[in-house]
Motif scaffolding. Structure first.
Motif, PDB file in Angstrom:
ATOM      1  N   UNK A 112       0.847  -1.208   0.000  1.00  0.00           N
ATOM      2  CA  UNK A 112       0.000   0.000   0.000  1.00  0.00           C
ATOM      3  C   UNK A 112       0.877   1.250   0.000  1.00  0.00           C
ATOM      4  N   UNK A 113       1.854   1.262   0.916  1.00  0.00           N
ATOM      5  CA  UNK A 113       2.731   2.440   1.042  1.00  0.00           C
ATOM      6  C   UNK A 113       3.803   2.467  -0.047  1.00  0.00           C
ATOM      7  N   UNK A 114       3.934   1.358  -0.805  1.00  0.00           N
ATOM      8  CA  UNK A 114       5.001   1.215  -1.806  1.00  0.00           C
ATOM      9  C   UNK A 114       6.372   1.409  -1.166  1.00  0.00           C
ATOM     10  N   UNK A 115       6.584   0.659  -0.078  1.00  0.00           N
ATOM     11  CA  UNK A 115       7.901   0.672   0.570  1.00  0.00           C
ATOM     12  C   UNK A 115       8.284  -0.760   0.921  1.00  0.00           C
ATOM     13  N   UNK A 116       9.565  -0.942   1.171  1.00  0.00           N
ATOM     14  CA  UNK A 116      10.040  -2.224   1.693  1.00  0.00           C
ATOM     15  C   UNK A 116      11.093  -1.921   2.764  1.00  0.00           C
ATOM     16  N   UNK A 117      10.968  -2.630   3.895  1.00  0.00           N
ATOM     17  CA  UNK A 117      11.964  -2.493   4.973  1.00  0.00           C
ATOM     18  C   UNK A 117      12.782  -3.775   4.988  1.00  0.00           C
ATOM     19  N   UNK A 118      14.096  -3.622   4.876  1.00  0.00           N
ATOM     20  CA  UNK A 118      14.958  -4.815   4.819  1.00  0.00           C
ATOM     21  C   UNK A 118      16.001  -4.764   5.923  1.00  0.00           C
ATOM     22  N   UNK A 119      16.343  -5.933   6.442  1.00  0.00           N
ATOM     23  CA  UNK A 119      17.462  -6.031   7.374  1.00  0.00           C
ATOM     24  C   UNK A 119      18.764  -5.750   6.643  1.00  0.00           C
ATOM     25  N   UNK A 120      19.799  -5.369   7.385  1.00  0.00           N
ATOM     26  CA  UNK A 120      21.051  -4.919   6.758  1.00  0.00           C
ATOM     27  C   UNK A 120      21.820  -6.037   6.067  1.00  0.00           C
ATOM     28  N   UNK A 121      21.385  -7.297   6.269  1.00  0.00           N
ATOM     29  CA  UNK A 121      22.118  -8.381   5.608  1.00  0.00           C
ATOM     30  C   UNK A 121      21.462  -8.865   4.328  1.00  0.00           C
ATOM     31  N   UNK A 122      20.385  -8.217   3.922  1.00  0.00           N
ATOM     32  CA  UNK A 122      19.621  -8.699   2.756  1.00  0.00           C
ATOM     33  C   UNK A 122      20.372  -8.408   1.451  1.00  0.00           C
ATOM     34  N   UNK A 123      20.341  -9.388   0.549  1.00  0.00           N
ATOM     35  CA  UNK A 123      20.939  -9.207  -0.784  1.00  0.00           C
ATOM     36  C   UNK A 123      19.866  -8.716  -1.750  1.00  0.00           C
ATOM     37  N   UNK A 124      20.303  -8.060  -2.815  1.00  0.00           N
ATOM     38  CA  UNK A 124      19.332  -7.536  -3.789  1.00  0.00           C
ATOM     39  C   UNK A 124      18.467  -8.644  -4.392  1.00  0.00           C
ATOM     40  N   UNK A 125      19.054  -9.842  -4.619  1.00  0.00           N
ATOM     41  CA  UNK A 125      18.270 -10.934  -5.219  1.00  0.00           C
ATOM     42  C   UNK A 125      17.028 -11.218  -4.386  1.00  0.00           C
ATOM     43  N   UNK A 126      17.189 -11.186  -3.055  1.00  0.00           N
ATOM     44  CA  UNK A 126      16.072 -11.560  -2.175  1.00  0.00           C
ATOM     45  C   UNK A 126      15.002 -10.482  -2.142  1.00  0.00           C
ATOM     46  N   UNK A 127      15.416  -9.219  -2.089  1.00  0.00           N
ATOM     47  CA  UNK A 127      14.400  -8.168  -2.038  1.00  0.00           C
ATOM     48  C   UNK A 127      13.716  -8.033  -3.400  1.00  0.00           C
ATOM     49  N   UNK A 128      14.457  -8.253  -4.471  1.00  0.00           N
ATOM     50  CA  UNK A 128      13.866  -8.217  -5.817  1.00  0.00           C
ATOM     51  C   UNK A 128      12.763  -9.271  -5.935  1.00  0.00           C
ATOM     52  N   UNK A 129      13.052 -10.483  -5.460  1.00  0.00           N
ATOM     53  CA  UNK A 129      12.055 -11.570  -5.540  1.00  0.00           C
ATOM     54  C   UNK A 129      10.844 -11.246  -4.677  1.00  0.00           C
ATOM     55  N   UNK A 130      11.076 -10.720  -3.477  1.00  0.00           N
ATOM     56  CA  UNK A 130       9.955 -10.417  -2.566  1.00  0.00           C
ATOM     57  C   UNK A 130       9.071  -9.316  -3.155  1.00  0.00           C
ATOM     58  N   UNK A 131       9.692  -8.318  -3.771  1.00  0.00           N
ATOM     59  CA  UNK A 131       8.909  -7.219  -4.357  1.00  0.00           C
ATOM     60  C   UNK A 131       8.122  -7.698  -5.582  1.00  0.00           C
ATOM     61  N   UNK A 132       8.739  -8.593  -6.373  1.00  0.00           N
ATOM     62  CA  UNK A 132       8.087  -9.071  -7.604  1.00  0.00           C
ATOM     63  C   UNK A 132       6.764  -9.768  -7.290  1.00  0.00           C
ATOM     64  N   UNK A 133       6.681 -10.402  -6.133  1.00  0.00           N
ATOM     65  CA  UNK A 133       5.421 -11.068  -5.751  1.00  0.00           C
ATOM     66  C   UNK A 133       4.265 -10.070  -5.655  1.00  0.00           C
ATOM     67  N   UNK A 134       4.591  -8.807  -5.461  1.00  0.00           N
ATOM     68  CA  UNK A 134       3.559  -7.761  -5.376  1.00  0.00           C
ATOM     69  C   UNK A 134       3.536  -6.895  -6.641  1.00  0.00           C
ATOM     70  N   UNK A 135       4.228  -7.318  -7.692  1.00  0.00           N
ATOM     71  CA  UNK A 135       4.289  -6.514  -8.911  1.00  0.00           C
ATOM     72  C   UNK A 135       5.124  -5.261  -8.727  1.00  0.00           C
ATOM     73  N   UNK A 136       6.071  -5.318  -7.794  1.00  0.00           N
ATOM     74  CA  UNK A 136       6.889  -4.135  -7.503  1.00  0.00           C
ATOM     75  C   UNK A 136       8.345  -4.399  -7.835  1.00  0.00           C
ATOM     76  N   UNK A 137       9.113  -3.319  -7.864  1.00  0.00           N
ATOM     77  CA  UNK A 137      10.535  -3.398  -8.189  1.00  0.00           C
ATOM     78  C   UNK A 137      11.315  -2.433  -7.292  1.00  0.00           C
ATOM     79  N   UNK A 138      12.511  -2.837  -6.899  1.00  0.00           N
ATOM     80  CA  UNK A 138      13.428  -1.942  -6.186  1.00  0.00           C
ATOM     81  C   UNK A 138      14.536  -1.516  -7.132  1.00  0.00           C
ATOM     82  N   UNK A 139      15.292  -0.505  -6.724  1.00  0.00           N
ATOM     83  CA  UNK A 139      16.329   0.031  -7.624  1.00  0.00           C
ATOM     84  C   UNK A 139      17.645  -0.719  -7.435  1.00  0.00           C
ATOM     85  N   UNK A 140      17.654  -1.988  -7.842  1.00  0.00           N
ATOM     86  CA  UNK A 140      18.834  -2.847  -7.709  1.00  0.00           C
ATOM     87  C   UNK A 140      19.897  -2.491  -8.737  1.00  0.00           C
ATOM     88  N   UNK A 141      21.132  -2.828  -8.424  1.00  0.00           N
ATOM     89  CA  UNK A 141      22.219  -2.673  -9.381  1.00  0.00           C
ATOM     90  C   UNK A 141      22.333  -3.916 -10.250  1.00  0.00           C
TER      91      UNK A 141
END
Ligand SMILES: Cc1cc2nc3c(=O)[nH]c(=O)nc-3n(C[C@H](O)[C@H](O)[C@H](O)COP(=O)(O)OP(=O)(O)OC[C@H]3O[C@@H](n4cnc5c(N)ncnc54)[C@H](O)[C@@H]3O)c2cc1C
Length: 460
Positions: free
Chosen positions: A92-121
């Motif tokens: 709803x807020x279009x945000x994601x909170x991640x722990x400091x050890x998270x890799x981009x692959x994991x947050x990318x996959x989690x966001x994709x489940x909601x049709x969202x994307x993060x600004x990964x390198x």
């Protein structure tokens, strides 16, 4: 110390020592006094208190992609953050909170489940924390600016042991410093950032024989002057290693590789839903047309899920020994192209895996409103030379070839570099303009007065 920490504490006497101290960049030989894998901010706090009592430094690391400038870590406690692995998407807020050890692959996959994307390198196994602490150049960088400009809150334990929440209203100097000023002030435990309703993107790669380096680099540079900010691309003079796991058409071959992404309209409801993929891709295909007209031998550009952008650049999928360094270029005129081709083109036997030039500008050139210490990038291009360094002899060859590329292009260096592409120790004056550096040094004094925390690019 172990009595106060829930996560693992590993010392040189323990069986798992070598694995615990190993960085992603296998060439970095790290010898801290202990390695701590915290499971909470309280664990980090306990580690910092212990370091204070024993006059040790504290170094945080999520992966160790930027381990090279840290040195051997003698006299330090190394905090490996992999255990801080939470990912909480708020669609709803279009945000994601991640722990400091998270890799981009994991947050990318989690966001994709909601049709969202993060600004990964480009590399899925880069840590979210280190990337954002330095800035973050994604495949949407020319349209969205630096990824760190989209961070909304950071939780951290400061060098003097306080557990703080930093955002635009609270601890705003810490919030400013941690967005581009590196990890010099605090050990970050969690980050909240914006997510974007982007499901797909026009992305891929064009490959040309390395023999065409001069012609293709010249054409690409001219093209970068014409296109709008929807396109973010990179050009590499690439020598693919002869690794058996690679497909035959790549293995041991030499290419000019142009890759990247061009943003497309997202399919919405109503009338938009009727738009075919071809219609939505048309503008992107038109942008790419002048490069396609050069006649690549491989062309993989097309509409693809944004969650697969991590495959486009073919970065190494796991830890490797490597050496590299970079600089921001204010321009790439004919003379600069000639020098780069002389050093890494078809007529030389270079030890470099790649000499890469990423196109900057667009939104990256404009200070982001409310952005942090690095809210824009200097120059039109980002130059980066890198090689794989399995032995000290090869490492020396790679270092000298890297230095040669940087030296040969020195007259076009913009003067201020991007910290995440500087893999050698450099004076902070090369990374920040004077006013920014003054502000970062004040933040260091305020949040880490004893200089407990050591990071890849110190500001003192
Ligand atoms: C193959 C490859 C591809 C890359 N592609 C891109 C790209 O596309 N775009 C881009 O912008 N960059 C890119 N980079 C650079 C990358 O962003 C930097 O190397 C980045 O620093 C890596 O972050 P990390 O957390 O993985 O690394 P680390 O080495 O673990 O950390 C990097 C720095 O951040 C500090 N740090 C890490 N975690 C914390 C924490 N929790 N608290 C405080 N300090 C911390 C470390 O002390 C270190 O100084 C790439 C690098 C490589 C090797």
């Amino acid at each position: 110390m172990a009595a106060h920490i829930e996560g693992a504490v590993t010392t040189p006497a323990d069986a798992g020592w070598d694995a615990a101290r190993q960085a992603w960049n296998v060439a970095a030989d790290q010898h801290p006094d202990a390695v701590i894998a915290p499971s909470s901010a309280e664990d980090v706090q306990a580690a910092i208190r212990f370091a204070e009592q024993h006059q040790l430094r504290v170094v945080a690391q999520s992966t160790g992609h930027l381990a090279a400038p840290l040195g051997d870590l003698a006299g330090s406690i190394l905090i490996r953050t992999a255990g801080l692995s939470s990912i909480d998407v708020d669609p709803e807020a279009l945000t994601v909170r991640v722990g400091a050890g998270v890799l981009w692959a994991d947050v990318t996959a989690a966001l994709a489940e909601h049709g969202l994307m993060g600004l990964a390198g480009s590399a899925p196994d880069v840590g979210v924390a280190g990337y954002l602490l330095g800035g973050g150049v994604s495949w949407f960088a020319r349209s969205h600016g630096l990824a760190t400009s989209h961070v909304t809150e950071i939780e951290a334990v400061t060098g003097d042991g306080r557990v703080l929440r930093a955002n635009a209203d609270e601890e705003s100097e810490l919030f400013h410093a941690l967005r581009g000023g590196g990890g010099n002030y605090a050990v970050v435990t969690a980050i909240t950032m914006r997510a974007f309703a982007v499901r797909d993107v026009y992305a891929g790669m064009l490959l040309f024989p390395l023999e065409r380096a001069d012609e293709v680099l010249t054409a690409w540079e001219a093209w970068t002057r014409e296109i709008d900010e929807t396109a973010t691309t990179s050009l590499r003079l690439l020598r693919v290693p002869p690794l058996p796991e690679l497909p035959e058409f790549l293995r041991g071959q030499r290419f000019v590789a142009i890759d990247g992404a061009i943003a497309v309209e997202q399919a919405g409801g109503g009338a938009d839903a009727a738009a075919s993929d071809a219609e939505r891709s048309a503008a992107a295909a038109a942008t790419l047309a002048p490069l396609r007209a050069l006649g690549p031998i491989v062309d993989t550009f097309g509409l693809m899920p944004a969650s697969r952008l991590g495959e486009v650049h073919m970065d190494p999928p796991g830890p490797v020994p490597g050496g590299g360094d970079g600089a921001n270029l204010s321009d790439l005129p004919r003379a600069a192209i000639e020098r780069i081709v002389e050093l890494a083109g078809p007529d030389v036997d270079s030890p470099l895996l790649a000499v890469e030039i990423r196109h900057l500008g667009g939104a990256l050139a404009v200070p982001a409103p409310g952005g942090g210490a690095v809210d824009s990038l200097h120059g039109r291009f980002l130059l980066y030379a890198v090689g794989i360094t399995p032995t000290p002899e090869v490492a020396a060859m790679v270092e000298s070839a890297t230095t040669a590329v940087l030296d040969a292009t020195r007259e076009w260096h913009s003067g201020i570099d991007y910290i995440n592409f500087r893999e050698s120790q450099v004076a902070p004056e090369r990374l920040y303009p004077a006013a920014t550096l003054t502000r970062l040094r004040a933040a260091k004094k305020q949040y880490d007065p004893a200089g407990r925390i050591h990071s890849a690019h110190p500001v003192h």
